[in-house]
Design an enzyme around this catalytic site. Structure first.
Site, PDB file in Angstrom:
ATOM      1  N   ARG A  57       0.823  -1.203  -0.117  1.00  0.00           N
ATOM      2  CA  ARG A  57       0.177  -0.098  -0.030  1.00  0.00           C
ATOM      3  C   ARG A  57       0.805   1.320  -0.111  1.00  0.00           C
ATOM      4  O   ARG A  57       1.700   1.455   0.940  1.00  0.00           O
ATOM      5  CB  ARG A  57      -0.962  -0.097   1.211  1.00  0.00           C
ATOM      6  CG  ARG A  57      -1.941   1.179   1.295  1.00  0.00           C
ATOM      7  CD  ARG A  57      -2.878   1.148   2.104  1.00  0.00           C
ATOM      8  NE  ARG A  57      -3.686   0.311   2.037  1.00  0.00           N
ATOM      9  CZ  ARG A  57      -5.460   0.131   2.078  1.00  0.00           C
ATOM     10  NH1 ARG A  57      -5.656   1.115   3.057  1.00  0.00           N
ATOM     11  NH2 ARG A  57      -6.374  -0.341   1.752  1.00  0.00           N
ATOM     12  N   HIS A 109      -7.097   1.104  -6.908  1.00  0.00           N
ATOM     13  CA  HIS A 109      -7.273   0.110  -5.777  1.00  0.00           C
ATOM     14  C   HIS A 109      -8.041  -1.137  -6.229  1.00  0.00           C
ATOM     15  O   HIS A 109      -9.247  -1.411  -5.813  1.00  0.00           O
ATOM     16  CB  HIS A 109      -8.467   0.917  -4.685  1.00  0.00           C
ATOM     17  CG  HIS A 109      -8.277   0.224  -3.358  1.00  0.00           C
ATOM     18  ND1 HIS A 109      -7.547  -0.687  -3.048  1.00  0.00           N
ATOM     19  CD2 HIS A 109      -9.019   0.540  -2.038  1.00  0.00           C
ATOM     20  CE1 HIS A 109      -7.898  -0.856  -1.591  1.00  0.00           C
ATOM     21  NE2 HIS A 109      -8.530  -0.105  -1.264  1.00  0.00           N
ATOM     22  N   GLN A 133      -9.646  -3.620  -3.938  1.00  0.00           N
ATOM     23  CA  GLN A 133     -11.042  -3.280  -3.160  1.00  0.00           C
ATOM     24  C   GLN A 133     -12.115  -3.792  -4.419  1.00  0.00           C
ATOM     25  O   GLN A 133     -13.370  -4.274  -3.800  1.00  0.00           O
ATOM     26  CB  GLN A 133     -10.912  -1.867  -3.381  1.00  0.00           C
ATOM     27  CG  GLN A 133     -12.509  -1.304  -2.681  1.00  0.00           C
ATOM     28  CD  GLN A 133     -12.734  -1.640  -1.306  1.00  0.00           C
ATOM     29  OE1 GLN A 133     -12.034  -1.585  -0.391  1.00  0.00           O
ATOM     30  NE2 GLN A 133     -14.254  -2.127  -1.210  1.00  0.00           N
ATOM     31  N   ASP A 148     -16.916   7.281  -2.066  1.00  0.00           N
ATOM     32  CA  ASP A 148     -15.829   7.136  -1.550  1.00  0.00           C
ATOM     33  C   ASP A 148     -15.726   8.305  -0.479  1.00  0.00           C
ATOM     34  O   ASP A 148     -16.305   9.506  -0.907  1.00  0.00           O
ATOM     35  CB  ASP A 148     -14.880   6.842  -2.283  1.00  0.00           C
ATOM     36  CG  ASP A 148     -13.464   6.439  -1.595  1.00  0.00           C
ATOM     37  OD1 ASP A 148     -13.383   6.274  -0.547  1.00  0.00           O
ATOM     38  OD2 ASP A 148     -12.478   6.284  -2.274  1.00  0.00           O
ATOM     39  N   CYS A 172     -16.119   1.812   0.147  1.00  0.00           N
ATOM     40  CA  CYS A 172     -14.791   1.118   0.663  1.00  0.00           C
ATOM     41  C   CYS A 172     -14.380   1.012   2.161  1.00  0.00           C
ATOM     42  O   CYS A 172     -13.590   0.153   2.532  1.00  0.00           O
ATOM     43  CB  CYS A 172     -13.727   1.212  -0.533  1.00  0.00           C
ATOM     44  SG  CYS A 172     -13.368   3.080  -0.299  1.00  0.00           S
ATOM     45  N   ARG A 214     -13.339  -8.493   1.695  1.00  0.00           N
ATOM     46  CA  ARG A 214     -11.788  -8.016   1.221  1.00  0.00           C
ATOM     47  C   ARG A 214     -10.894  -9.283   1.600  1.00  0.00           C
ATOM     48  O   ARG A 214     -10.100  -9.279   1.161  1.00  0.00           O
ATOM     49  CB  ARG A 214     -11.512  -6.833   1.984  1.00  0.00           C
ATOM     50  CG  ARG A 214     -12.267  -5.570   1.487  1.00  0.00           C
ATOM     51  CD  ARG A 214     -11.640  -4.981   0.497  1.00  0.00           C
ATOM     52  NE  ARG A 214     -10.240  -4.030   0.965  1.00  0.00           N
ATOM     53  CZ  ARG A 214      -9.149  -4.134   0.648  1.00  0.00           C
ATOM     54  NH1 ARG A 214      -8.812  -4.866  -0.459  1.00  0.00           N
ATOM     55  NH2 ARG A 214      -8.370  -3.350   0.914  1.00  0.00           N
TER      56      ARG A 214
HETATM   57  N1  NVA Z   1      -9.914   6.850  -1.706  1.00  0.00           N
HETATM   58  C1  NVA Z   1      -9.453   6.309  -0.278  1.00  0.00           C
HETATM   59  C2  NVA Z   1      -9.743   4.889  -0.111  1.00  0.00           C
HETATM   60  C3  NVA Z   1      -9.292   4.155   1.137  1.00  0.00           C
HETATM   61  C4  NVA Z   1      -9.549   2.877   1.023  1.00  0.00           C
HETATM   62  C5  NVA Z   1      -8.049   6.743   0.018  1.00  0.00           C
HETATM   63  O1  NVA Z   1      -7.339   6.643  -0.831  1.00  0.00           O
HETATM   64  O2  NVA Z   1      -7.822   7.078   1.090  1.00  0.00           O
END
Ligand code: NVA
Length: 214
Positions: A15, A42, A45, A130, A170, A198
Site C-alpha cells: 500500500r 485500488h 477493493q 468514497d 470501501c 476484502r
Molecule cells: N480513496 C480512499 C480509499 C480508502 C480505502 C483513499 O485513498 O484514502
C-alpha cells in the site's frame, strides 16, 4: 529492496501513496507484487466489491452502477471493472474532480462522465461513493468539503436508483459527508459484507498467485 525481498517471501503486498513506487518495485521483483492501494488505483477493493455485488444481486454484466463523488483511485478501479465485467459505470463528480482522462479513454463506452449525481444514480443497480479527501489529501480537506457540497448520497438520491439497488463504500466512511447515515446504516447498504469480502477476495488472489508460481 525488491531484489532482497524477492529472495525472502513469495508475494509482496504494497500500500503506497505513489503508484509509481509500486510499479518500480514490481519491475525489480521476482515474485508477484500486489497493489493494496495507491493514489491511482485500488484493484483489490474491486475484487471484493464485484464479489459483493454478485453475492447480493447476481451477475453484474449489463447492469448500471452510479459513482458519486471524487474521480479518485477507487473510481479508477471501478471504471476498469466496468470494462472488465461488462457493466456501465456512470461517474458524477464536481467539475475539476473528474477521473484520469487516459483511464476514461481506455474504458470507452463502459463509462459515462457526468456532473449531476441524480443522473448518475437514476435507475442504477448499485450506488457507490468514497471519502471526499483520500489519504495524502488531508491538506485539501476544507476546500474539498466545499467543492463536494451536493454530492452526499442520501435517501432522496437513493430513491432515484432502482428499487433493489445496493449501496457500496470501501470504508472508512464519513457519515453525513459523502454518505448520509440513513443510507450507510440502512437496508440497501451492503458495506459490512463488502468489508468482510476484502478478506475472502484477497485470500483468493494470494491463492491464485501462489498457485501460478513455478
Ligand atoms: N480513496 C480512499 C480509499 C480508502 C480505502 C483513499 O485513498 O484514502
Amino acid at each position: 529492496m525488491a531484489r532482497v525481498m524477492s529472495r525472502m517471501v513469495d508475494v509482496v503486498v504494497i500500500r503506497a501513496n505513489s503508484h509509481a513506487t509500486v510499479e518500480r518495485f514490481a519491475r525489480h521483483s521476482r515474485v508477484p507484487v500486489v497493489n493494496a492501494l495507491t493514489d491511482f488505483h485500488h484493484p483489490c477493493q474491486l475484487l471484493a466489491d464485484i464479489q459483493t455485488y454478485i453475492e447480493a444481486r447476481g451477475d453484474i454484466a449489463g447492469r448500471v452502477v452510479g459513482w458519486v463523488g471524487d474521480g479518485n483511485n477507487v473510481c479508477h478501479s471501478w471504471m476498469q471493472a466496468a470494462r472488465q465485467f461488462g457493466f456501465t459505470l456512470r461517474v458524477a463528480t464536481p467539475k475539476g474532480y473528474e477521473p484520469n482522462p487516459d483511464i476514461t479513454k481506455a474504458c470507452g463506452a463502459s463509462v459515462a462522465l457526468l456532473n449531476d449525481p441524480r443522473e448518475a444514480v437514476r435507475a442504477a443497480d448499485a450506488v457507490v461513493t468514497d471519502t471526499w479527501a483520500s489519504m495524502g489529501q488531508e491538506a485539501e480537506k476544507t476546500q474539498r468539503m466545499k467543492d463536494f457540497a451536493g454530492y452526499t448520497v442520501d435517501q432522496s438520491l437513493m430513491a432515484l436508483a432502482h428499487r433493489d439497488a445496493i449501496f457500496l463504500h470501501c470504508l472508512p466512511a464519513y457519515r453525513d459527508y459523502e454518505v448520509a447515515r440513513e443510507v450507510i446504516d440502512g437496508p440497501q447498504s451492503v458495506v459490512w459484507d463488502e468489508a468482510e469480502n476484502r478478506l475472502h477476495a484477497q485470500k483468493a488472489l494470494l491463492e491464485l498467485l501462489l498457485g501460478a508460481m513455478p
